[in-house]
Design a protein around this motif. Structure first.
Motif, PDB file in Angstrom:
ATOM      1  N   GLU A 279      28.228  48.645  51.765  1.00 28.44           N
ATOM      2  CA  GLU A 279      27.513  48.081  50.745  1.00 28.44           C
ATOM      3  C   GLU A 279      28.123  46.677  50.434  1.00 28.44           C
ATOM      4  O   GLU A 279      27.480  45.566  49.883  1.00 28.44           O
ATOM      5  CB  GLU A 279      27.958  48.609  49.378  1.00 28.44           C
ATOM      6  N   GLY A 280      29.369  46.159  51.233  1.00 27.49           N
ATOM      7  CA  GLY A 280      29.968  44.861  50.922  1.00 27.49           C
ATOM      8  C   GLY A 280      30.423  44.523  49.453  1.00 27.49           C
ATOM      9  O   GLY A 280      30.091  45.295  48.758  1.00 27.49           O
ATOM     10  N   TYR A 281      30.704  43.382  49.459  1.00 26.63           N
ATOM     11  CA  TYR A 281      31.587  42.873  48.153  1.00 26.63           C
ATOM     12  C   TYR A 281      31.257  41.355  48.016  1.00 26.63           C
ATOM     13  O   TYR A 281      31.881  40.599  48.727  1.00 26.63           O
ATOM     14  CB  TYR A 281      32.896  43.372  48.006  1.00 26.63           C
ATOM     15  N   ASP A 282      30.294  40.926  47.130  1.00 26.99           N
ATOM     16  CA  ASP A 282      30.434  39.661  47.025  1.00 26.99           C
ATOM     17  C   ASP A 282      31.379  38.889  45.895  1.00 26.99           C
ATOM     18  O   ASP A 282      31.301  38.934  44.849  1.00 26.99           O
ATOM     19  CB  ASP A 282      28.896  39.277  46.120  1.00 26.99           C
ATOM     20  N   LEU A 283      32.643  38.642  46.709  1.00 26.16           N
ATOM     21  CA  LEU A 283      33.873  38.146  45.821  1.00 26.16           C
ATOM     22  C   LEU A 283      33.456  36.687  45.276  1.00 26.16           C
ATOM     23  O   LEU A 283      33.852  36.744  44.064  1.00 26.16           O
ATOM     24  CB  LEU A 283      35.114  37.785  46.894  1.00 26.16           C
ATOM     25  N   THR A 284      32.578  35.812  45.989  1.00 24.57           N
ATOM     26  CA  THR A 284      32.293  34.572  45.096  1.00 24.57           C
ATOM     27  C   THR A 284      31.587  35.030  43.600  1.00 24.57           C
ATOM     28  O   THR A 284      31.826  34.406  42.827  1.00 24.57           O
ATOM     29  CB  THR A 284      31.411  33.738  45.876  1.00 24.57           C
ATOM     30  N   THR A 285      30.598  35.984  43.726  1.00 24.94           N
ATOM     31  CA  THR A 285      29.863  36.349  42.408  1.00 24.94           C
ATOM     32  C   THR A 285      31.138  36.808  41.516  1.00 24.94           C
ATOM     33  O   THR A 285      30.846  36.485  40.370  1.00 24.94           O
ATOM     34  CB  THR A 285      28.904  37.297  43.054  1.00 24.94           C
ATOM     35  N   ALA A 286      31.785  37.707  42.006  1.00 27.14           N
ATOM     36  CA  ALA A 286      32.647  38.217  40.889  1.00 27.14           C
ATOM     37  C   ALA A 286      33.695  37.247  40.282  1.00 27.14           C
ATOM     38  O   ALA A 286      33.953  37.251  39.288  1.00 27.14           O
ATOM     39  CB  ALA A 286      33.562  39.405  41.718  1.00 27.14           C
ATOM     40  N   LEU A 287      34.121  36.446  41.088  1.00 27.85           N
ATOM     41  CA  LEU A 287      34.975  35.219  40.557  1.00 27.85           C
ATOM     42  C   LEU A 287      34.310  34.230  39.755  1.00 27.85           C
ATOM     43  O   LEU A 287      34.942  34.071  38.578  1.00 27.85           O
ATOM     44  CB  LEU A 287      35.467  34.319  41.748  1.00 27.85           C
ATOM     45  N   LYS A 288      33.012  34.157  39.957  1.00 27.18           N
ATOM     46  CA  LYS A 288      32.279  33.295  39.195  1.00 27.18           C
ATOM     47  C   LYS A 288      31.866  34.066  37.633  1.00 27.18           C
ATOM     48  O   LYS A 288      32.011  33.299  36.554  1.00 27.18           O
ATOM     49  CB  LYS A 288      31.155  32.533  39.592  1.00 27.18           C
ATOM     50  N   ARG A 289      31.646  35.465  37.967  1.00 27.13           N
ATOM     51  CA  ARG A 289      31.495  36.039  36.775  1.00 27.13           C
ATOM     52  C   ARG A 289      32.327  36.240  35.799  1.00 27.13           C
ATOM     53  O   ARG A 289      32.436  36.397  34.520  1.00 27.13           O
ATOM     54  CB  ARG A 289      31.004  37.767  37.011  1.00 27.13           C
ATOM     55  N   ARG A 290      33.802  36.254  36.099  1.00 22.47           N
ATOM     56  CA  ARG A 290      35.067  36.347  35.532  1.00 22.47           C
ATOM     57  C   ARG A 290      35.325  34.843  35.101  1.00 22.47           C
ATOM     58  O   ARG A 290      36.516  34.888  34.349  1.00 22.47           O
ATOM     59  CB  ARG A 290      36.171  36.907  36.336  1.00 22.47           C
ATOM     60  N   LYS A 291      34.696  33.843  35.341  1.00 18.24           N
ATOM     61  CA  LYS A 291      34.907  32.583  34.746  1.00 18.24           C
ATOM     62  C   LYS A 291      36.356  31.962  35.303  1.00 18.24           C
ATOM     63  O   LYS A 291      37.093  31.431  34.735  1.00 18.24           O
ATOM     64  CB  LYS A 291      34.890  32.419  33.430  1.00 18.24           C
ATOM     65  N   VAL A 292      36.743  32.499  36.728  1.00 19.03           N
ATOM     66  CA  VAL A 292      37.859  32.054  37.254  1.00 19.03           C
ATOM     67  C   VAL A 292      37.978  30.637  37.550  1.00 19.03           C
ATOM     68  O   VAL A 292      37.013  29.971  37.947  1.00 19.03           O
ATOM     69  CB  VAL A 292      38.310  33.039  38.480  1.00 19.03           C
ATOM     70  N   ASP A 293      38.943  29.920  37.051  1.00 15.95           N
ATOM     71  CA  ASP A 293      39.161  28.397  37.613  1.00 15.95           C
ATOM     72  C   ASP A 293      40.173  28.365  38.526  1.00 15.95           C
ATOM     73  O   ASP A 293      40.570  29.264  39.119  1.00 15.95           O
ATOM     74  CB  ASP A 293      39.530  27.681  35.924  1.00 15.95           C
ATOM     75  N   GLU A 294      40.431  26.934  38.919  1.00 17.43           N
ATOM     76  CA  GLU A 294      41.044  26.711  40.131  1.00 17.43           C
ATOM     77  C   GLU A 294      42.535  27.478  39.846  1.00 17.43           C
ATOM     78  O   GLU A 294      43.336  28.052  40.890  1.00 17.43           O
ATOM     79  CB  GLU A 294      41.431  25.159  40.492  1.00 17.43           C
ATOM     80  N   ARG A 295      43.242  27.188  38.919  1.00 18.61           N
ATOM     81  CA  ARG A 295      44.600  27.749  38.508  1.00 18.61           C
ATOM     82  C   ARG A 295      44.406  29.110  38.481  1.00 18.61           C
ATOM     83  O   ARG A 295      45.387  30.203  39.134  1.00 18.61           O
ATOM     84  CB  ARG A 295      45.089  27.154  37.103  1.00 18.61           C
ATOM     85  N   GLY A 296      43.411  29.754  38.061  1.00 15.48           N
ATOM     86  CA  GLY A 296      43.284  31.109  37.952  1.00 15.48           C
ATOM     87  C   GLY A 296      43.109  31.767  39.522  1.00 15.48           C
ATOM     88  O   GLY A 296      43.706  32.914  39.853  1.00 15.48           O
ATOM     89  N   MET A 297      42.424  31.024  40.545  1.00 14.79           N
ATOM     90  CA  MET A 297      42.513  31.441  41.808  1.00 14.79           C
ATOM     91  C   MET A 297      44.091  31.671  42.099  1.00 14.79           C
ATOM     92  O   MET A 297      44.537  32.607  42.893  1.00 14.79           O
ATOM     93  CB  MET A 297      41.840  30.506  42.607  1.00 14.79           C
ATOM     94  N   VAL A 298      44.869  30.691  41.823  1.00 12.42           N
ATOM     95  CA  VAL A 298      46.043  30.521  42.520  1.00 12.42           C
ATOM     96  C   VAL A 298      46.908  31.519  41.675  1.00 12.42           C
ATOM     97  O   VAL A 298      47.906  32.193  42.194  1.00 12.42           O
ATOM     98  CB  VAL A 298      46.774  28.974  42.191  1.00 12.42           C
ATOM     99  N   ARG A 299      46.842  31.899  40.498  1.00 15.26           N
ATOM    100  CA  ARG A 299      47.370  33.215  39.664  1.00 15.26           C
ATOM    101  C   ARG A 299      47.190  34.237  40.191  1.00 15.26           C
ATOM    102  O   ARG A 299      48.061  35.175  40.185  1.00 15.26           O
ATOM    103  CB  ARG A 299      46.930  32.955  38.048  1.00 15.26           C
ATOM    104  N   TYR A 300      46.015  34.679  40.721  1.00  9.28           N
ATOM    105  CA  TYR A 300      45.465  35.914  41.389  1.00  9.28           C
ATOM    106  C   TYR A 300      46.618  35.913  42.577  1.00  9.28           C
ATOM    107  O   TYR A 300      47.096  36.919  42.898  1.00  9.28           O
ATOM    108  CB  TYR A 300      44.121  35.931  41.923  1.00  9.28           C
TER     109      TYR A 300
END
Length: 339
Positions: A209-230
């Motif tokens: 099935e795969g996993y669209d990580l880009t779509t998931a990040l944008k759906r969660r409204k993750v910003d740049e600092r949020g990426m680093v927090r993850y």
């Protein structure tokens, strides 16, 4: 440079293993050693700064419908990642790489000066200095690299051939050269070092099935600092310490609006454990999600080794540092985003 050159005074002495290793590492700290001549030292420094600055602010300007638009490396990379028009891909790839043409003469002089500095430290040239950093003589090291490459070459050749067949199916055999090479502009990355952006074109039929990580990040409204927090939470979940306050105050996460910077991702140990940093213009997508984890792999290595003597704080070899970063990046599967 002065300290590295001073270390040569002890080359002929019988020293303890620890002292001899530290003196050798001191000479190997310099990726581009400066000559002893003050004017040439200044010239090398100036060349280094100008080359890096021109690379960082480089743009490809093109005209369409009477309007000129200029692409920086981030914008050009987005086109390479998303476009499936071979003409556009080739135009953007060639256009941005023309940034390097005016650097040729300066870079040749930079190499000339660095080689002179390496010879003054006792190495035949800068390449020999680099290849002396692996606890074995430079020539056997080069032979070992060739031996290891021979082991993985069959796998790489098979992968290369498979990807070529998929690209030919997408673009037609006329777009691919007859010599069997893969055109770099079709691989989804400005340096062809990461092919994940063309995965939808080359995925095997039964790949799941795969996993669209880009779509998931944008759906969660993750910003740049949020990426680093993850990424930080990945390391703290393993029992490591949170990143120091200086990391959040002094790192570069987004491209500044008031100046040009070199956006290519990097990490710095600076003065661990108080000060570690990353520098990148983060994009909210799957590729940079992995890159952030990779760069924090470098920073956490610096944090964990900060109690070592200064010259022992880096990895035993630089390749190991990169391997640690990639192991972390590959381990950061998107599954924990679902938590």
């Amino acid at each position: 440079t002065e300290l590295a050159r001073g270390a040569r005074r002890f080359d002929a002495l019988q020293l303890s293993y620890d002292d001899a290793r530290k003196l050798k590492l001191l000479k190997l700290q310099l990726s581009a050693p400066a000559p002893d001549n003050p004017a040439e030292r200044d010239e090398l420094s100036s060349l280094s700064s100008s080359l890096e600055g021109d690379y960082g602010k480089g743009k490809y300007c093109r005209s369409a419908n009477g309007t000129e638009s200029c692409l920086d490396i981030t914008q050009a990379s987005k086109i390479l990642a998303a476009s499936r028009d071979p003409k556009e891909l080739l135009d953007v790839w060639q256009g941005w790489h023309r940034v390097g043409a005016p650097m040729r003469e300066r870079y040749s002089r930079f190499v000339e000066l660095a080689n002179k500095g390496a010879r003054e430290l006792g190495f035949a040239d800068t390449g020999v200095l680099w290849r002396s950093n692996y606890d074995m003589p430079p020539d056997p090291f080069a032979a070992e690299v060739d031996r290891l490459w021979a082991q993985v070459q069959p796998l790489y050749t098979s992968l290369h051939t498979y990807v070529r067949s998929k690209l030919a199916a997408k673009y037609g055999s006329g777009v691919l050269p007859a010599d069997g090479m893969l055109p770099a502009h079709l691989l989804g990355n400005m340096w062809a070092q990461d092919w994940s952006n063309i995965y939808p074109l080359v995925a095997p039929p039964a790949s799941g099935e795969g996993y669209d990580l880009t779509t998931a990040l944008k759906r969660r409204k993750v910003d740049e600092r949020g990426m680093v927090r993850y990424a930080e939470s990945f390391f703290t979940s393993l029992g490591y310490q949170p990143l120091p306050a200086a990391f959040w105050e002094r790192s570069l996460f987004t491209k500044p609006a008031d100046r040009e910077v070199l956006c290519h991702a990097s990490a710095s140990g600076w003065d661990a454990p108080e000060d570690v940093r990353i520098k990148m213009c983060i994009q909210i997508d799957a590729e940079d999600f992995q890159v952030v984890h990779h760069e924090l792999g470098h920073d956490y290595y610096a944090l964990l080794y900060s109690k070592q003597p200064y010259l022992y704080r880096d990895a035993a070899i630089d390749a190991f540092h990169e391997a640690i970063g990639d192991v972390i990046a590959l381990s950061a599967t998107p599954g924990y985003l679902k938590q």
